[in-house]
Design a protein around this motif. Structure first.
Motif, PDB file in Angstrom:
ATOM      1  N   GLN A  88      33.115   3.979  57.985  1.00  0.00           N
ATOM      2  CA  GLN A  88      31.989   3.702  57.112  1.00  0.00           C
ATOM      3  C   GLN A  88      32.489   3.434  55.703  1.00  0.00           C
ATOM      4  O   GLN A  88      33.532   3.931  55.299  1.00  0.00           O
ATOM      5  N   THR A  89      31.716   2.666  54.973  1.00  0.00           N
ATOM      6  CA  THR A  89      32.014   2.479  53.555  1.00  0.00           C
ATOM      7  C   THR A  89      31.541   3.710  52.801  1.00  0.00           C
ATOM      8  O   THR A  89      30.774   4.524  53.330  1.00  0.00           O
ATOM      9  N   ALA A  90      31.975   3.839  51.545  1.00  0.00           N
ATOM     10  CA  ALA A  90      31.549   4.973  50.733  1.00  0.00           C
ATOM     11  C   ALA A  90      30.029   5.011  50.605  1.00  0.00           C
ATOM     12  O   ALA A  90      29.414   6.066  50.638  1.00  0.00           O
ATOM     13  N   GLY A  91      29.392   3.844  50.467  1.00  0.00           N
ATOM     14  CA  GLY A  91      27.933   3.800  50.358  1.00  0.00           C
ATOM     15  C   GLY A  91      27.249   4.277  51.622  1.00  0.00           C
ATOM     16  O   GLY A  91      26.235   4.961  51.574  1.00  0.00           O
ATOM     17  N   GLU A  92      27.816   3.932  52.780  1.00  0.00           N
ATOM     18  CA  GLU A  92      27.239   4.383  54.044  1.00  0.00           C
ATOM     19  C   GLU A  92      27.396   5.880  54.210  1.00  0.00           C
ATOM     20  O   GLU A  92      26.499   6.555  54.712  1.00  0.00           O
ATOM     21  N   VAL A  93      28.542   6.443  53.781  1.00  0.00           N
ATOM     22  CA  VAL A  93      28.720   7.884  53.821  1.00  0.00           C
ATOM     23  C   VAL A  93      27.689   8.538  52.923  1.00  0.00           C
ATOM     24  O   VAL A  93      27.081   9.536  53.278  1.00  0.00           O
ATOM     25  N   ALA A  94      27.437   7.960  51.743  1.00  0.00           N
ATOM     26  CA  ALA A  94      26.426   8.508  50.839  1.00  0.00           C
ATOM     27  C   ALA A  94      25.062   8.526  51.508  1.00  0.00           C
ATOM     28  O   ALA A  94      24.325   9.492  51.394  1.00  0.00           O
ATOM     29  N   ASP A  95      24.715   7.442  52.218  1.00  0.00           N
ATOM     30  CA  ASP A  95      23.448   7.406  52.936  1.00  0.00           C
ATOM     31  C   ASP A  95      23.353   8.556  53.926  1.00  0.00           C
ATOM     32  O   ASP A  95      22.329   9.218  54.035  1.00  0.00           O
ATOM     33  N   ASP A  96      24.442   8.798  54.669  1.00  0.00           N
ATOM     34  CA  ASP A  96      24.437   9.794  55.727  1.00  0.00           C
ATOM     35  C   ASP A  96      24.379  11.229  55.216  1.00  0.00           C
ATOM     36  O   ASP A  96      23.670  12.056  55.762  1.00  0.00           O
ATOM     37  N   ILE A  97      25.141  11.541  54.165  1.00  0.00           N
ATOM     38  CA  ILE A  97      25.231  12.940  53.766  1.00  0.00           C
ATOM     39  C   ILE A  97      24.527  13.275  52.470  1.00  0.00           C
ATOM     40  O   ILE A  97      24.318  14.425  52.170  1.00  0.00           O
TER      41      ILE A  97
ATOM     42  N   PRO B 126      25.529   2.962  42.434  1.00  0.00           N
ATOM     43  CA  PRO B 126      25.078   1.952  41.484  1.00  0.00           C
ATOM     44  C   PRO B 126      26.217   1.075  40.964  1.00  0.00           C
ATOM     45  O   PRO B 126      25.979   0.013  40.429  1.00  0.00           O
ATOM     46  N   ASP B 127      27.468   1.499  41.146  1.00  0.00           N
ATOM     47  CA  ASP B 127      28.578   0.701  40.650  1.00  0.00           C
ATOM     48  C   ASP B 127      29.004  -0.382  41.630  1.00  0.00           C
ATOM     49  O   ASP B 127      30.051  -0.987  41.477  1.00  0.00           O
ATOM     50  N   GLY B 128      28.227  -0.633  42.647  1.00  0.00           N
ATOM     51  CA  GLY B 128      28.550  -1.704  43.580  1.00  0.00           C
ATOM     52  C   GLY B 128      28.983  -1.208  44.941  1.00  0.00           C
ATOM     53  O   GLY B 128      29.427  -1.970  45.767  1.00  0.00           O
ATOM     54  N   GLY B 129      28.895   0.098  45.177  1.00  0.00           N
ATOM     55  CA  GLY B 129      29.151   0.598  46.510  1.00  0.00           C
ATOM     56  C   GLY B 129      30.569   1.032  46.765  1.00  0.00           C
ATOM     57  O   GLY B 129      30.948   1.280  47.878  1.00  0.00           O
TER      58      GLY B 129
ATOM     59  N   LYS C 246      44.375   9.876  44.102  1.00  0.00           N
ATOM     60  CA  LYS C 246      43.058  10.071  43.502  1.00  0.00           C
ATOM     61  C   LYS C 246      42.012   9.187  44.180  1.00  0.00           C
ATOM     62  O   LYS C 246      40.830   9.481  44.112  1.00  0.00           O
ATOM     63  N   ASN C 247      42.445   8.138  44.864  1.00  0.00           N
ATOM     64  CA  ASN C 247      41.502   7.271  45.574  1.00  0.00           C
ATOM     65  C   ASN C 247      40.854   7.956  46.775  1.00  0.00           C
ATOM     66  O   ASN C 247      39.872   7.456  47.317  1.00  0.00           O
ATOM     67  N   ASP C 248      41.412   9.104  47.190  1.00  0.00           N
ATOM     68  CA  ASP C 248      40.821   9.865  48.296  1.00  0.00           C
ATOM     69  C   ASP C 248      39.617  10.687  47.852  1.00  0.00           C
ATOM     70  O   ASP C 248      38.882  11.205  48.672  1.00  0.00           O
ATOM     71  N   ILE C 249      39.419  10.835  46.553  1.00  0.00           N
ATOM     72  CA  ILE C 249      38.271  11.575  46.027  1.00  0.00           C
ATOM     73  C   ILE C 249      37.186  10.575  45.639  1.00  0.00           C
ATOM     74  O   ILE C 249      37.439   9.626  44.908  1.00  0.00           O
ATOM     75  N   THR C 250      35.996  10.782  46.170  1.00  0.00           N
ATOM     76  CA  THR C 250      34.861   9.908  45.888  1.00  0.00           C
ATOM     77  C   THR C 250      33.752  10.735  45.257  1.00  0.00           C
ATOM     78  O   THR C 250      33.488  11.863  45.679  1.00  0.00           O
ATOM     79  N   ILE C 251      33.108  10.158  44.257  1.00  0.00           N
ATOM     80  CA  ILE C 251      32.025  10.846  43.545  1.00  0.00           C
ATOM     81  C   ILE C 251      30.729  10.074  43.749  1.00  0.00           C
ATOM     82  O   ILE C 251      30.688   8.864  43.544  1.00  0.00           O
ATOM     83  N   PHE C 252      29.705  10.793  44.152  1.00  0.00           N
ATOM     84  CA  PHE C 252      28.358  10.241  44.255  1.00  0.00           C
ATOM     85  C   PHE C 252      27.468  11.049  43.324  1.00  0.00           C
ATOM     86  O   PHE C 252      27.612  12.260  43.232  1.00  0.00           O
ATOM     87  N   GLN C 253      26.559  10.377  42.653  1.00  0.00           N
ATOM     88  CA  GLN C 253      25.554  11.120  41.909  1.00  0.00           C
ATOM     89  C   GLN C 253      24.234  10.382  41.971  1.00  0.00           C
ATOM     90  O   GLN C 253      24.200   9.156  42.033  1.00  0.00           O
ATOM     91  N   GLY C 254      23.176  11.157  42.013  1.00  0.00           N
ATOM     92  CA  GLY C 254      21.844  10.580  42.080  1.00  0.00           C
ATOM     93  C   GLY C 254      20.844  11.458  41.361  1.00  0.00           C
ATOM     94  O   GLY C 254      21.060  12.649  41.172  1.00  0.00           O
TER      95      GLY C 254
ATOM     96  N   ALA D 296      17.301  15.339  35.830  1.00  0.00           N
ATOM     97  CA  ALA D 296      18.351  16.118  36.481  1.00  0.00           C
ATOM     98  C   ALA D 296      19.062  15.240  37.505  1.00  0.00           C
ATOM     99  O   ALA D 296      18.471  14.290  38.041  1.00  0.00           O
ATOM    100  N   TYR D 297      20.305  15.566  37.758  1.00  0.00           N
ATOM    101  CA  TYR D 297      21.149  14.768  38.644  1.00  0.00           C
ATOM    102  C   TYR D 297      21.930  15.692  39.572  1.00  0.00           C
ATOM    103  O   TYR D 297      22.320  16.793  39.178  1.00  0.00           O
TER     104      TYR D 297
END
Length: 158
Positions: free
Chosen positions: A15-24, A31-34, A61-69, A80-81
């Motif tokens: 899965q792409t990072a955006g798809e992982v975000a959808d799932d979890i 917002p930065d393009g997925g 460091k590319n193994d760490i992904t940050i999501f915020q919403g 709040a976020y």
């Protein structure tokens, strides 16, 4: 907040990072393009540095992904976020520690446990008190401010 393991093996294959975000996380693509890797947060840029299926390559460091919403605002109306920081590497021995985040003058109107996320200096925030995030693990916290802080990984230790 505690580190919560996330089972990345049973999330529907590659899965792409955006798809992982959808799932979890339920926020959809970033917002930065997925997550194309251009921001240092990993993603599908085609380089070996962020490839979760690699063999014999050290973590980065590319193994760490940050999501915020955005989440429900505080009672006084301050936005709040919710932030999730994920170790996307699922290989054995891929624990990543001493995770530092570019965070500007990060501050919050809502208490953030300093063991989870704290600003050390301008544009330098420490994750998980410097302790490792294991393979596939995620850490989350909430903050409140009039605007979201742009967060990106600056350095890690493998």
């Amino acid at each position: 907040m505690a580190v919560v393991p996330v089972d990345l093996f049973h999330m529907g294959g590659a899965q792409t990072a955006g798809e992982v975000a959808d799932d979890i996380f339920g926020i959809g693509p970033r917002p930065d393009g997925g997550g194309d890797g251009s921001d240092g947060n990993g993603g599908g840029d085609g380089s070996d540095a962020g490839d979760m299926n690699r063999v014999g390559t050290a973590c980065s460091k590319n193994d760490i992904t940050i999501f915020q919403g955005e989440t429900s605002p505080l009672p006084n109306g301050i936005p709040a976020y919710t932030v999730q920081i994920l170790n996307m590497c699922v290989s054995a021995g891929c624990s990543i520690s001493d995770i530092h985040i570019n965070c500007g003058w990060f501050s919050s109107a809502r208490f953030v446990n300093p063991r989870v996320f704290r600003r050390m200096d301008y544009n330098d925030c420490l994750v998980n008190d410097g302790q490792p995030l294991g393979p596939g693990q995620t850490l989350s916290f909430q903050y409140a401010n009039t605007f979201p802080y742009p967060l990106s990984v600056s350095s890690v230790a493998c």
